[in-house]
Design an enzyme around this catalytic site. Structure first.
Site: not given
Ligand code: PGA
Length: 253
Positions: A216, A176, A11, A98, A170, A9, A100
């Site tokens: 992460s 992140g 983003k 997600h 997640e 992903n 976000e």
């Molecule tokens: P990250 O994001 O690996 O940067 O923690 C995962 C995600 O949001 O799908």
């Protein structure tokens, strides 16, 4: 029987030439090893989707996922991209739910349900994300939170429709932040989700549903996470922006 899946992903990252270079680097690495036993999803920003579809067309295990789709069908919705448009350019998957999107774009369960419905009608497979906040982890409500997130959304689907769903667990506190769930914490939740799927559907469907871990996940910790019984792969953010890192994660699944 459960598919091993690694999804990148991206983003809102990479300009056009960087994005094309990243796809080429990834496909070169995959070609070198002829590793076709896994499903790899690339999820670039919407503006690059068609180019990425074209670049991966010779790689049978690589598919393209949109990071989003509209909750409505085509019409007067300025700025939106519909599920059927995505399907028409060769996109096969869409990420829905997600954290976000829930947090920054106010996507409620009712919006998510409309998106899921539109995605399935357009023949897109859905990677559905769920996850608890740090507060919910610390006050021990995380099992209830995830169960509710599933029951309010994908668990409303028929068994036939649910076969098009991949779940991504997640934990928000791990996205992140560099703070990964331990392999035990992730396995515990994945096992719980699998149990919920079994109770709501059948053992057969449970055994076919891939459950990915995200938050992460990186080249160093992927192997330990993926070695857990109920973890079928990962939804990777930051570490999917570097071809070598992403390839190592793919190799670990
Ligand atoms: P990250 O994001 O690996 O940067 O923690 C995962 C995600 O949001 O799908």
């Amino acid at each position: 029987m459960r598919k091993k899946i690694v999804a990148g992903n991206w983003k809102m990252n990479k300009n056009y030439s960087e994005a094309m270079e990243l796809v080429n680097e990834i496909t070169n690495l995959l070609f070198d090893t002829k590793d076709n036993n896994k499903t790899i999803l690339l999820s670039p920003p919407a503006i690059y989707l068609k180019d990425v579809v074209d670049l991966v067309s010779d790689y049978p295990s690589v598919y393209v996922a949109s990071q989003n789709c509209a909750a409505t069908e085509n019409g007067a919705y300025t700025g939106e991209v519909s599920a059927s448009m995505l399907h028409s350019i060769g996109v096969t998957h869409v990420i829905i739910g997600h954290s976000e999107r829930r947090l920054y774009f106010n996507e409620t369960n009712s919006i998510l349900n409309n998106k899921i419905e539109k995605a399935l009608l357009a023949d897109l497979q859905v990677v559905f994300c769920c996850g608890e906040s740090l507060e919910q982890r610390e006050n021990n409500s995380f099992f209830d939170v995830i169960k509710t997130q599933l029951f309010d959304t994908v668990f409303k689907l028929s068994a036939e429709q649910f076969k098009q769903i991949t779940i991504a667990y997640e934990p928000i506190w791990a996205i992140g932040t560099g703070k990964t769930a331990s392999a035990e914490q992730a396995q515990q939740m994945h096992q719980f989700i699998r149990e919920c799927i079994k109770n709501n559907y059948t053992s057969e469907i449970t055994n076919q549903t891939s459950i990915l871990y995200g938050g992460s996940c990186n080249a160093k910790n992927a192997a330990e996470l993926f070695s857990q019984n109920d973890i079928d792969g990962g939804l990777i953010g930051g570490a999917s922006l570097q071809a070598q890192d992403f390839y190592q994660i793919i190799s670990a699944v």
